[in-house]
Design a protein around this motif. Structure first.
Motif, PDB file in Angstrom:
ATOM      1  N   VAL A  58       0.838  -1.202   0.000  1.00 34.04           N
ATOM      2  CA  VAL A  58       0.000   0.000   0.000  1.00 34.04           C
ATOM      3  C   VAL A  58       0.872   1.250   0.000  1.00 34.04           C
ATOM      4  CG1 VAL A  58      -1.722   1.330   1.280  1.00 34.04           C
ATOM      5  CG2 VAL A  58      -1.979  -1.153   1.069  1.00 34.04           C
ATOM      6  N   LYS A  59       1.866   1.290   0.858  1.00 32.77           N
ATOM      7  CA  LYS A  59       2.756   2.456   0.936  1.00 32.77           C
ATOM      8  C   LYS A  59       3.495   2.658  -0.386  1.00 32.77           C
ATOM      9  CE  LYS A  59       6.200   4.537   3.955  1.00 32.77           C
ATOM     10  NZ  LYS A  59       6.997   4.400   5.179  1.00 32.77           N
ATOM     11  N   ASP A  60       3.980   1.579  -0.974  1.00 38.95           N
ATOM     12  CA  ASP A  60       4.682   1.679  -2.243  1.00 38.95           C
ATOM     13  C   ASP A  60       3.747   2.143  -3.356  1.00 38.95           C
ATOM     14  OD1 ASP A  60       7.203   1.274  -3.686  1.00 38.95           O
ATOM     15  OD2 ASP A  60       6.112  -0.320  -4.726  1.00 38.95           O
ATOM     16  N   SER A  61       2.517   1.639  -3.361  1.00 37.04           N
ATOM     17  CA  SER A  61       1.542   2.055  -4.372  1.00 37.04           C
ATOM     18  C   SER A  61       1.249   3.546  -4.265  1.00 37.04           C
ATOM     19  CB  SER A  61       0.239   1.260  -4.222  1.00 37.04           C
ATOM     20  OG  SER A  61       0.476  -0.101  -4.474  1.00 37.04           O
ATOM     21  N   LEU A  62       1.097   4.032  -3.049  1.00 36.99           N
ATOM     22  CA  LEU A  62       0.863   5.464  -2.855  1.00 36.99           C
ATOM     23  C   LEU A  62       2.040   6.283  -3.399  1.00 36.99           C
ATOM     24  CD1 LEU A  62      -0.778   5.408   0.670  1.00 36.99           C
ATOM     25  CD2 LEU A  62      -1.805   6.383  -1.401  1.00 36.99           C
ATOM     26  N   ALA A  86      -3.079  -5.611   5.160  1.00 36.44           N
ATOM     27  CA  ALA A  86      -4.067  -6.618   5.544  1.00 36.44           C
ATOM     28  C   ALA A  86      -5.347  -6.486   4.717  1.00 36.44           C
ATOM     29  CB  ALA A  86      -4.385  -6.495   7.033  1.00 36.44           C
ATOM     30  N   ASP A  87      -5.576  -5.316   4.121  1.00 39.44           N
ATOM     31  CA  ASP A  87      -6.773  -5.094   3.308  1.00 39.44           C
ATOM     32  C   ASP A  87      -6.631  -5.600   1.875  1.00 39.44           C
ATOM     33  OD1 ASP A  87      -8.433  -3.612   5.199  1.00 39.44           O
ATOM     34  OD2 ASP A  87      -6.944  -2.000   4.991  1.00 39.44           O
ATOM     35  N   LEU A  88      -5.438  -5.976   1.464  1.00 38.69           N
ATOM     36  CA  LEU A  88      -5.179  -6.302   0.060  1.00 38.69           C
ATOM     37  C   LEU A  88      -6.014  -7.460  -0.466  1.00 38.69           C
ATOM     38  CD1 LEU A  88      -1.313  -5.815  -0.048  1.00 38.69           C
ATOM     39  CD2 LEU A  88      -3.106  -4.238  -0.866  1.00 38.69           C
ATOM     40  N   GLY A  89      -6.387  -8.394   0.382  1.00 42.16           N
ATOM     41  CA  GLY A  89      -7.161  -9.549  -0.046  1.00 42.16           C
ATOM     42  C   GLY A  89      -8.665  -9.331  -0.006  1.00 42.16           C
ATOM     43  N   VAL A 146      -8.499  -6.010  -3.510  1.00 45.99           N
ATOM     44  CA  VAL A 146      -8.038  -4.630  -3.370  1.00 45.99           C
ATOM     45  C   VAL A 146      -6.709  -4.465  -4.110  1.00 45.99           C
ATOM     46  CG1 VAL A 146      -7.137  -2.946  -1.695  1.00 45.99           C
ATOM     47  CG2 VAL A 146      -9.328  -4.095  -1.283  1.00 45.99           C
ATOM     48  N   MET A 147      -5.831  -5.459  -3.996  1.00 43.53           N
ATOM     49  CA  MET A 147      -4.545  -5.380  -4.685  1.00 43.53           C
ATOM     50  C   MET A 147      -4.744  -5.312  -6.201  1.00 43.53           C
ATOM     51  SD  MET A 147      -1.032  -7.586  -4.295  1.00 43.53           S
ATOM     52  CE  MET A 147      -1.685  -9.122  -4.870  1.00 43.53           C
TER      53      MET A 147
END
Length: 182
Positions: free
Chosen positions: A10-14, A112-115, A127-128
């Motif tokens: 998530v941090k890398d995507s941002l 933890a939200d990616l799935g 989400v990913m």
């Protein structure tokens, strides 16, 4: 922008979203108001139309991201390719509104939200997958914006990365700590 080491998707995507936003903004800043509206042929989109489309896509995908379908029923995608905003200020307001929705939706997420499951056009996505889809969409259109701006500015273009013919010099400056790695 220097790369920050992270193991958070998530941090890398941002960070990637911010990088492409900044790249497109640097290209748009070089253009006159008239050039923002210019097309290179009858089948091409102007920078302003690309921005309008990106903003419409971001509004649809990232509004109520975890709870509603990513293709909102009120989205009129075809209209995104017609009648660009009349002023640079209106265009940039639309741009910022779209990006604000991305950052507002992604900011509170954790890995933890990616799935978790969301839908886009009625199809299930993790989400990913949704993030990957948007990274690809944003980088695709940011590249179009840079291409158009570079074409329109021609010899007045100011390079946004390592200027042609200066790779070795830039590499040496990085090694000496005088330049950030891109």
């Amino acid at each position: 922008m220097a790369l920050e080491f992270t193991t958070s998707y998530v941090k890398d995507s941002l960070a990637i979203f911010r990088q492409y936003k900044k790249l497109a903004e640097a290209a748009m800043a070089q253009l006159s108001d008239e050039q923002l509206l210019a097309t290179i042929d009858q089948e091409s989109n102007s920078v302003a139309i690309i921005v309008k489309h990106m903003a419409g896509n971001m509004r649809s995908r990232w509004t109520d991201f975890l709870t509603t379908d990513g293709e909102k029923p009120d989205r009129d995608r075809d209209s995104e390719f017609e009648r660009p905003p009349a002023t640079r200020a209106a265009l940039m307001a639309l741009w910022e509104e779209g990006w604000d929705r991305v950052f507002t939706a992604l900011g509170p997420l954790t890995d933890a939200d990616l799935g978790r499951t969301i839908t886009i056009r009625g199809e299930a996505h993790s989400v990913m997958q949704a993030i990957n889809r948007q990274v690809a969409h944003s980088s695709y259109h940011a590249g179009q914006i840079v291409f158009l701006a570079k074409h329109l500015k021609s010899t007045d273009w100011k390079c946004l990365s390592v200027p042609r013919g200066q790779s070795a010099e830039y590499h040496q400056r990085v090694l000496r700590g005088e330049a950030s790695q891109r």
